[in-house]
Design an enzyme around this catalytic site. Structure first.
Site, PDB file in Angstrom:
ATOM      1  N   SER A  11      64.810  49.234 -18.170  1.00 17.69           N
ATOM      2  CA  SER A  11      64.603  48.422 -19.364  1.00 17.69           C
ATOM      3  C   SER A  11      64.632  49.298 -20.604  1.00 17.69           C
ATOM      4  CB  SER A  11      63.264  47.702 -19.299  1.00 17.69           C
ATOM      5  OG  SER A  11      62.983  47.095 -20.542  1.00 17.69           O
ATOM      6  N   HIS A  35      68.624  46.478 -18.285  1.00 23.55           N
ATOM      7  CA  HIS A  35      67.792  45.336 -18.664  1.00 23.55           C
ATOM      8  C   HIS A  35      67.527  45.380 -20.166  1.00 23.55           C
ATOM      9  CE1 HIS A  35      65.086  42.044 -17.567  1.00 23.55           C
ATOM     10  NE2 HIS A  35      64.238  42.515 -18.461  1.00 23.55           N
ATOM     11  N   ASP A  37      65.591  43.455 -23.160  1.00 23.63           N
ATOM     12  CA  ASP A  37      64.557  42.492 -23.511  1.00 23.63           C
ATOM     13  C   ASP A  37      64.731  42.033 -24.950  1.00 23.63           C
ATOM     14  OD1 ASP A  37      62.821  42.311 -21.149  1.00 23.63           O
ATOM     15  OD2 ASP A  37      62.472  44.444 -21.499  1.00 23.63           O
ATOM     16  N   ASP A 177      59.643  41.887 -12.911  1.00 22.45           N
ATOM     17  CA  ASP A 177      59.616  42.576 -14.199  1.00 22.45           C
ATOM     18  C   ASP A 177      58.174  42.715 -14.647  1.00 22.45           C
ATOM     19  OD1 ASP A 177      59.934  43.515 -16.760  1.00 22.45           O
ATOM     20  OD2 ASP A 177      61.099  41.824 -17.497  1.00 22.45           O
TER      21      ASP A 177
END
Length: 226
Positions: A11, A35, A37, A177
């Site tokens: 992430s 990933h 966000d 997650d």
């Protein structure tokens, strides 16, 4: 694209935002997905990045983008991320009144469709929707901030989802997650997850690529018993 049995998705929420392209390249040959966000300071009380950053990063790496939209009104914004080249676009069940319709829009735009379930949301009302999705993302923290502590009892949702997927013979990634690290990834894998978002555990390490490889090895051990 060869589909690996297990996915590790670093992430970039935990990366150095001043050097995002370099941080992405640091895991490029070890990670399966990247990933991303996206938070809007409305659905969650945090503000991160948006579509222009995703578009810029898309030109910097070949890694598939796993975009996680923690935003209000995903019906309005999600297809733009698919158009920008995201491999998988996940939105929250709590933010969408017609998840199946949005999943169809995302697939029509060329992306995989993902449904996210936050910490306090029961999974049972959404199990029958899963044939419309490619990914189910189960939060193992409260959505909105990185660096939170993993909540083990949320793996009950993973177990319920895995049982439902197996009984229906569905093709679905079950992604977790939140707080995924060397001391938690084996629990998540044993519960039935096969995609793992890791932020601090990767970008807080001296060697992010090696951290990704270690996490994958631990998950594989939990699923194979090796």
């Amino acid at each position: 694209m060869t589909v690996p049995p297990l996915i590790v998705a670093p992430s970039i929420l935990a990366a150095d935002f001043a050097r995002l392209a370099d941080e992405v390249r640091a895991v490029e040959h070890a990670a399966d997905w990247l990933h991303v966000d996206v938070m809007d300071n409305h659905f969650v009380p945090n503000l991160t990045i948006g579509l222009p950053v995703v578009q810029s990063l898309r030109a910097a790496t070949e890694l598939p983008f796993d975009v996680h939209l923690m935003i209000e009104d995903p019906r309005r914004w999600a297809p733009g991320y698919a158009d920008a080249g995201a491999y998988n676009v996940t939105f929250h069940a709590e933010a969408c009144d017609d998840p199946v319709a949005l999943a169809k829009d995302l697939r029509s735009a060329g992306a995989k469709a993902g449904l996210a379930i936050d910490r306090d949301t029961p999974i049972e009302p959404y199990l029958d929707l899963l044939p419309s999705f490619d990914t189910l993302l189960i939060m193992t923290i409260k959505a909105g901030f990185g660096g939170q502590r993993f909540i083990p009892h949320l793996l009950d949702k993973v177990r319920a989802a895995r049982q439902h997927v197996a009984s229906g013979h569905l093709e679905l990634r079950i992604e977790v997650d939140g707080g995924i690290a060397a001391d938690t990834i084996e629990q998540a894998a044993a519960a039935g997850a096969d995609a793992f978002v890791a932020g601090t555990a990767v970008y807080g390490a001296d060697d992010p690529a090696e951290a990704v490889r270690r996490l994958r090895g631990l998950a594989e051990r939990a699923t194979t018993g090796a």
